[in-house]
Write a protein that holds these residues in place. Structure first.
Motif, PDB file in Angstrom:
ATOM      1  N   VAL A   1       0.846  -1.205   0.000  1.00  0.00           N
ATOM      2  CA  VAL A   1       0.000   0.000   0.000  1.00  0.00           C
ATOM      3  C   VAL A   1       0.879   1.253   0.000  1.00  0.00           C
ATOM      4  O   VAL A   1       0.644   2.190  -0.770  1.00  0.00           O
ATOM      5  N   ASN A   2       1.932   1.266   0.821  1.00  0.00           N
ATOM      6  CA  ASN A   2       2.808   2.445   0.845  1.00  0.00           C
ATOM      7  C   ASN A   2       3.551   2.623  -0.473  1.00  0.00           C
ATOM      8  O   ASN A   2       3.817   3.748  -0.899  1.00  0.00           O
TER       9      ASN A   2
ATOM     10  N   ALA B   1      -3.755  -4.645   5.655  1.00  0.00           N
ATOM     11  CA  ALA B   1      -2.998  -3.385   5.721  1.00  0.00           C
ATOM     12  C   ALA B   1      -3.794  -2.298   6.429  1.00  0.00           C
ATOM     13  O   ALA B   1      -3.240  -1.266   6.818  1.00  0.00           O
TER      14      ALA B   1
ATOM     15  N   PRO C   1      -2.446   0.421  13.504  1.00  0.00           N
ATOM     16  CA  PRO C   1      -0.994   0.679  13.409  1.00  0.00           C
ATOM     17  C   PRO C   1      -0.248   0.476  14.728  1.00  0.00           C
ATOM     18  O   PRO C   1       0.882  -0.017  14.716  1.00  0.00           O
TER      19      PRO C   1
ATOM     20  N   GLU D   1       5.523   3.298  13.238  1.00  0.00           N
ATOM     21  CA  GLU D   1       4.098   3.616  13.425  1.00  0.00           C
ATOM     22  C   GLU D   1       3.613   4.606  12.368  1.00  0.00           C
ATOM     23  O   GLU D   1       2.498   4.463  11.843  1.00  0.00           O
TER      24      GLU D   1
ATOM     25  N   MET E   1       4.691   4.966   9.293  1.00  0.00           N
ATOM     26  CA  MET E   1       4.525   4.277   8.001  1.00  0.00           C
ATOM     27  C   MET E   1       3.317   3.345   8.020  1.00  0.00           C
ATOM     28  O   MET E   1       2.575   3.248   7.038  1.00  0.00           O
ATOM     29  N   LEU E   2       3.096   2.662   9.138  1.00  0.00           N
ATOM     30  CA  LEU E   2       1.929   1.775   9.239  1.00  0.00           C
ATOM     31  C   LEU E   2       0.636   2.588   9.225  1.00  0.00           C
ATOM     32  O   LEU E   2      -0.372   2.161   8.650  1.00  0.00           O
ATOM     33  N   THR E   3       0.669   3.759   9.849  1.00  0.00           N
ATOM     34  CA  THR E   3      -0.526   4.616   9.868  1.00  0.00           C
ATOM     35  C   THR E   3      -0.884   5.081   8.463  1.00  0.00           C
ATOM     36  O   THR E   3      -2.058   5.084   8.072  1.00  0.00           O
ATOM     37  N   LEU E   4       0.133   5.445   7.695  1.00  0.00           N
ATOM     38  CA  LEU E   4      -0.110   5.859   6.314  1.00  0.00           C
ATOM     39  C   LEU E   4      -0.797   4.735   5.531  1.00  0.00           C
ATOM     40  O   LEU E   4      -1.807   4.948   4.846  1.00  0.00           O
ATOM     41  N   ALA E   5      -0.251   3.531   5.653  1.00  0.00           N
ATOM     42  CA  ALA E   5      -0.825   2.390   4.929  1.00  0.00           C
ATOM     43  C   ALA E   5      -2.240   2.093   5.430  1.00  0.00           C
ATOM     44  O   ALA E   5      -3.167   1.893   4.628  1.00  0.00           O
ATOM     45  N   SER E   6      -2.406   2.092   6.742  1.00  0.00           N
ATOM     46  CA  SER E   6      -3.690   1.722   7.324  1.00  0.00           C
ATOM     47  C   SER E   6      -4.783   2.721   6.927  1.00  0.00           C
ATOM     48  O   SER E   6      -5.898   2.332   6.564  1.00  0.00           O
TER      49      SER E   6
ATOM     50  N   THR F   1      -4.755   4.785   4.295  1.00  0.00           N
ATOM     51  CA  THR F   1      -4.996   4.664   2.849  1.00  0.00           C
ATOM     52  C   THR F   1      -5.938   3.499   2.570  1.00  0.00           C
ATOM     53  O   THR F   1      -6.939   3.640   1.855  1.00  0.00           O
ATOM     54  N   ARG F   2      -5.631   2.352   3.147  1.00  0.00           N
ATOM     55  CA  ARG F   2      -6.438   1.165   2.866  1.00  0.00           C
ATOM     56  C   ARG F   2      -7.843   1.262   3.468  1.00  0.00           C
ATOM     57  O   ARG F   2      -8.827   0.810   2.866  1.00  0.00           O
ATOM     58  N   ALA F   3      -7.930   1.876   4.669  1.00  0.00           N
ATOM     59  CA  ALA F   3      -9.240   1.983   5.317  1.00  0.00           C
ATOM     60  C   ALA F   3     -10.177   2.887   4.526  1.00  0.00           C
ATOM     61  O   ALA F   3     -11.388   2.692   4.533  1.00  0.00           O
TER      62      ALA F   3
ATOM     63  N   TRP G   1      -9.987   3.361   1.192  1.00  0.00           N
ATOM     64  CA  TRP G   1     -10.166   2.876  -0.167  1.00  0.00           C
ATOM     65  C   TRP G   1     -11.501   2.152  -0.319  1.00  0.00           C
ATOM     66  O   TRP G   1     -11.917   1.424   0.570  1.00  0.00           O
TER      67      TRP G   1
END
Lengths: 293, 293
Positions: free
Chosen positions: A198-199, A225, A229, B270, B272-277, B279-281, B283
């Motif tokens: 995703v990133n 994903a 987090p 955290e 980077m995981l927040t960015l992915a999470s 974005t995916r949430a 979408w």
């Protein structure tokens, strides 16, 4: 079966456990505590807990079963906070996705009371978090891994097996180290890869266009994903060595596929895809593994 | 709307298209051909096709709509085989997951008749293959990408849009190159990674144990690893350059996460995981993309 559940951490996992115990008629009263007072308040409004406790320690007072459902890095501080009210009759469990670090944290925090603690990992989850998504059926039909140590009291281990079985789970026991090795491969690495994908897309100029075109394959591949987090930050750090070792093996497997693609070796590529496809097509979630001779 | 569908390739995608056209009352008769006579026979027994054709060419005879649903590397030979019966009134489509190679194959194979060909990619699929899994609802609610060229006849393009719309699809048009770039990122790379993960686990001595413990995260992440090996061999080879470029970007994103884990940088991890999470949430599959200003 139990008089009072002390719930520390009223999120998706903790809240679902409380609802499941209530639905199964296994507990009379749930006393809950969350770090954020608004979460505890919401849990009470939703009927997930019956009484709000002002601290973790007071959530444990009078409980005969305690569930610690916090990000794994908070386990040690939580167990230290409740230590003085943990008794040999009490069953204390966690629901963390890593176990070696949790067992060490429990030894340090609980000392002489560590026998009451049964480390548990229910193999379930959601891509959403928070008490609003708590669901009495979250654990139903899932595996639960217990990783008792030599100091775990037999009576507590048996109670733990009974309560998870009563919630419709299949219970397996193994060492914390075996647990962490296996889940690095089948859970922690897939999360790491899904976050990375995703990133990787988000970092590109055409991210919006790409994402607007993505279909059901992307949906399922990246579902994890969207996971919490903070929870996953802790899991990935707690199981670092096993995770990085699994990531290295994965990158070797990826390189083999890339080499076949780069050299246009259709037969080698098809053979590798066939191996993966057949393995995955025959896999069944929760199937008993073949016994070694 | 159509008198006769000529179906070449009676597998999951082709068979589902035939069933969907029939269910919508859009075709009177389906004449089918598969490379394997037993597949064609089975398709007729299951009512997916009405008449078995002994060759691709004869499946096209008398058809006003033709669907070529074969692995993408077989597209050129298939179109060559039917060329002599393709007319300017006929709508010919494929359902391949790559488009630049298909458009080139169509130009070489169909020459003066290439205007009848509308390259199509319905964004759907299953982790199972074969006519036994054909499903009239496979395309319902999905996106379909059309990649017409400057030689595509306007009338055929409009017919293609109408037929997919009638099956409940949302139709989008773009260039073959833009298509292949986007799907390298959101489909072909996830398949490559899912195949790699499964093979990475299978290659380890404890594979059976690991797989017996895997839960719903693994299930969803690897669903696409069970996809048809021949179909995906072709896709991964056909879109090699874009795929390898996306894989490189992915590996950079993975390295960034690994570095944060290796250096115990909880905050960077955290973030980077927040960015992915997030974005995916946020979408949503098939959501309209934001218009650029």
């Amino acid at each position: 079966m139990f008089e009072q559940l002390g719930l520390i951490g009223c999120g998706l996992m903790g809240g679902s456990f409380a609802l499941a115990l209530k639905q199964a008629g296994l507990v009379n009263r749930v006393v809950g505590y969350s770090k954020s007072p608004s979460t505890t308040d919401r849990a009470r409004q939703l009927g997930v807990i019956d009484v709000e406790a002002p601290s973790a320690l007071l959530a444990v007072a009078g409980a005969d079963i305690v569930l610690v459902a916090v990000p794994v890095s908070a386990t040690e501080a939580t167990l230290k906070a409740i230590k003085h009210l943990v008794t040999p009759q009490m069953l204390v469990m966690d629901v963390g996705s890593t176990k070696a670090d949790v067992v060490q944290a429990a030894r340090r925090a609980l000392r002489d009371q560590v026998g009451s603690f049964v480390p548990a990992h229910p193999i379930t989850g959601r891509e959403v978090s928070g008490v609003e998504h708590a669901d009495a059926e979250l654990y139903s039909g899932r595996q639960v891994i217990l990783t008792p140590t030599e100091r775990t009291l037999t009576a507590q281990l048996q109670k733990a097996e009974e309560v998870w079985t009563a919630l419709g789970c299949r219970v397996t026991s193994m060492s914390p180290e075996s647990h962490d090795e296996a889940f690095a491969a089948v859970s922690h690495l897939p999360h790491l890869l899904a976050f990375s994908l995703v990133n990787s897309i988000t970092g590109q100029a055409q991210a919006d266009t790409f994402l607007s075109l993505a279909g059901p394959g992307f949906r399922d591949f990246t579902r994890i994903a969207a996971s919490d987090p903070k929870v996953w930050r802790d899991v990935l750090l707690a199981n670092r060595d096993e995770l990085l070792a699994q990531s290295k093996l994965f990158q070797q497997a990826l390189s083999q596929l890339e080499n076949a693609i780069r050299t246009d070796d259709a037969q080698a590529l098809e053979d590798m895809l066939t191996l993966a496809s057949e393995t995955r097509a025959h896999w069944r979630m929760g199937a008993q593994r073949k016994k070694s001779p």
